[in-house]
Design an enzyme around this catalytic site. Structure first.
Site, short mmCIF file in Angstrom:
data_model
loop_
_atom_site.label_atom_id
_atom_site.label_comp_id
_atom_site.label_asym_id
_atom_site.label_seq_id
_atom_site.Cartn_x
_atom_site.Cartn_y
_atom_site.Cartn_z
N CYS A 440 108.11 65.76 34.29
CA CYS A 440 108.98 65.64 33.56
C CYS A 440 109.01 67.46 33.43
O CYS A 440 109.54 68.05 34.45
CB CYS A 440 108.67 64.99 32.04
SG CYS A 440 107.00 65.83 31.08
N HIS A 568 109.64 44.61 62.41
CA HIS A 568 109.67 45.31 63.99
C HIS A 568 108.36 45.95 64.14
O HIS A 568 107.94 46.68 64.93
CB HIS A 568 110.73 46.14 64.30
CG HIS A 568 111.11 47.04 63.20
ND1 HIS A 568 111.43 46.55 61.23
CD2 HIS A 568 111.04 48.93 63.06
CE1 HIS A 568 111.14 47.76 60.91
NE2 HIS A 568 111.42 48.76 62.41
#
Length: 662
Positions: A440, A568
């Site tokens: 943050c 794939h």
């Protein structure tokens, strides 16, 4: 994940939409400077700037839905933000007064007033949380081939649309009760008047150590509980009217922070410096001056607060009490000035000409008084109770160096973020101890395997103000305003694996795992693969194969942890922890699964040589950009190296392709 971790995650996500407030503050602040009397009515440029800023404020509820959904998503993907926005539109439309009137068959003027307030930050946060959870659970779902276009991330906005219909029906029943409860809560706080403002400020400081103060702020700043501090203060015609109606109330939950952040914290810094032992004063002076200036100029107090928060919790409690008193005084006296980011000089300069800022200049003498109070109270308390504030503890107990230089800040690579990030990785317990990295404004928010491995002393020598262990897996490191840069560099380092200089030297290399060829074909060196990411070993180290047979098998014993939706490629984690990626062809994802057939499912435990995929080689050779297929170890950086064992032709499940050395 326990409730504290989850609330911390929500609080961190709230920083995403809150980060837009400085833009609104700057735009509207400059607009009010230009036209403080007419609120934009007397100057075109002022009106342009004020309306631009109010566009952000007026849509904070939607920004909360988008920002929280994005901030809590597992991979920070834009699809999560889109999901939050879609969910917000569906829910607020279905729960609008017109829709409720039509659905419930009641006159529009009899619809509960709660539904006219459905577009608020509470609902935005709720939608954001639900959207993030749906995204995290279903963004990897694969639909049947006929519906494959809607698989994965495309599926989530569709799911949230239907889910929000259900949520809307639930909200039609419970939202009036929730709304009335929130309004009642807000009214109780408002009935306490300036005392309520002081109580809020006290808890605002107490929640900083666990990072939940942002969640508390949303209650008092963003109309979650009927308290409209920022919207009334920042503008819009409706807000102007409301602001005039509640002069001296709007902004009461913010104004009293200015004396603390601009004056009180610097007073504490001076006391800590003067209480340091003589031989440590030079070092403490640099630390305290930087922290005091950050607090005065920008309103960022965490660098200084964390310097005494844990070593002298008594001081921090006093600090929280004094903050509450300051906010109480400002609210009681109707000395009002708001802020869009934090209560520093920048925000004060922007907002002093806001028409709702009343007697703001009195915050300056109040601040000077609090400078004296902080200085006197902190100096007395430190000396009276011999508190180990910065500059005092080292003279009492010689700190162990753990093999590192005691003055890391003097290192010639001080400003090299990558070097600093690598040292922070060491302080956290190494690459293998980190499981997730986030940040943050001023702190690294890290998940680790074992918080006990974190080296607090090293982190502090690197410049951290403090280390917080929320539990055995959650750690926060307070590093100041470079937190985002350091976190990004740490993420890149972890993704790439340990640098060569970090690896053990002169350690005998022992074969940990030997991989078999996953497909029959011809071996191709990885640097010859026509894809830069594979050729440069960004994905991992290994070899490639140009396949001549249709069956792709498991190269080792392990678990199939991922099969891509288009079939794939797949990822296998061996029983010894080696992570292998088998990617059939280059850019074959564009074929949308054509030419590939899955023979096992994700999560399957397989033995080396078990068939995983079946290829239509004729189709693939005719349509794929290239069928050169990389076989790489994605966590190769965790091991001493890879040694190729094959060249020329290989046979799937039989030929040894390469070995991994530990």
């Amino acid at each position: 994940m326990n409730i504290l971790n989850y609330l911390q995650k929500v609080g961190r996500a709230l920083m995403v939409p809150v980060a837009t407030l400085p833009a609104a503050a700057i735009l509207m602040g400059i607009g009010y400077w230009i036209d403080p009397v007419g609120w934009g009515g007397g100057n075109v440029l002022a009106a342009f700037l004020i309306k631009s800023g109010s566009a952000i404020i007026d849509h904070m509820s939607a920004l909360f839905a988008v920002g929280v959904a994005y901030g809590m998503s597992k991979d920070k993907d834009g699809a999560a933000a889109l999901t939050g926005f879609v969910g917000f539109l569906v829910l607020t439309t279905l729960c609008s007064p017109a829709a409720v009137s039509m659905i419930q068959k009641i006159p529009l003027d009899q619809v509960p007033i709660a539904f006219s307030k459905i577009e608020n930050q509470f609902v935005g946060i709720l939608v954001g949380i639900i959207s993030a959870e749906i995204y995290n659970r279903f963004s990897g779902v694969e639909l049947p081939k006929a519906l494959s276009f809607f698989s994965g991330r495309r599926l989530v906005p569709i799911l949230i649309s239907f889910l929000m219909i259900l949520v809307a029906f639930i909200m039609m029943s419970i939202w009036p009760m929730i709304f009335n409860a929130l309004v009642s809560f807000g009214e109780q706080i408002q009935k306490l008047g300036s005392v309520g403002a002081g109580i809020y400020a006290f808890f605002n400081r107490l929640l900083i150590p666990i990072g939940l103060h942002h969640a508390l702020n949303s209650v008092f700043w963003f109309d979650v509980a009927g308290i409209n501090d920022i919207p009334n203060f920042l503008g819009g015609q409706q807000s102007i009217d409301a602001g005039k109606a509640v002069a001296g109330i709007t902004g009461r939950y913010q104004a009293g922070f200015f004396p603390i952040m601009m004056f009180g914290i610097p007073g504490a810094a001076l006391a800590i410096y003067q209480c340091a032992h003589p031989h440590n004063k030079a070092k403490v002076l640099g630390i305290m001056m930087a922290a005091a200036f950050a607090s005065f100029f920008t309103g960022i107090t965490e660098p200084l607060e964390f310097s005494f928060m844990f070593v002298a919790p008594m001081l921090y409690f006093i600090h929280a009490v004094l903050t509450g008193i300051s906010v109480f005084i400002a609210a009681y006296m109707h000395w009002i000035s708001g802020f869009g980011f934090s209560a520093g000089l920048v925000d004060m300069a922007l907002w002093v000409r806001n028409p709702l800022a009343t007697h703001w200049y009195m915050l300056i003498p109040q601040g000077l008084a609090f400078f004296v109070i902080y200085y006197a109270v902190f100096r007395f308390t430190i000396n009276k109770f011999n508190l180990m504030t910065p500059g005092r503890e080292l003279a009492v107990a010689g700190e162990e160096t753990d093999g590192y230089d005691t003055d890391v800040s003097a290192d010639k690579n001080e400003n090299d973020i990558t070097t600093l990030a690598r040292r922070y990785v060491d302080a956290i317990g190494g690459y293998d101890n980190l499981t997730s990295i986030d940040a943050c404004i001023t702190r690294l928010r890290l998940n680790v395997k074992d918080a006990a491995r974190v080296n607090d002393a090293l982190a502090k020598r690197l410049g951290a103000s403090g280390v917080i262990r929320l539990n055995k897996q959650s750690v926060q490191v307070i590093v100041g305003t470079r937190a985002e840069l350091i976190a990004s560099a740490m993420y890149n380092l972890v993704a790439a694996g340990p640098a060569a200089e970090d690896k053990p030297q002169d350690v005998p290399r022992v074969a940990l795992e030997t991989l078999l060829a996953p497909v029959t074909g011809e071996v191709v060196a990885l640097d010859q693969v026509p894809d830069e990411a594979f050729a440069r070993k960004v994905v991992g180290d290994g070899l490639a194969i140009r396949p001549t047979d249709k069956i792709v098998v498991a190269p080792a014993d392990g678990t199939i942890v991922k099969i891509f939706n288009t079939n794939h490629a797949f990822c296998l984690e061996t029983d010894k922890g080696v992570e292998i990626v088998v990617h059939m062809g280059i850019d074959t994802v564009a074929l949308n699964g054509q030419g590939f057939k899955r023979l096992v499912e994700e999560g399957a435990e397989v033995k080396a040589g078990r068939p995983i995929l079946e290829l239509d080689l004729d189709f693939l050779n005719a349509n794929a950009r290239s069928m050169i297929s990389p076989v790489v170890v994605s966590n190769a950086g965790d091991y001493a190296g890879l040694t190729a064992l094959a060249t020329g032709s290989v046979v799937s499940g039989q030929t040894k392709l390469f070995k991994i050395q530990k």
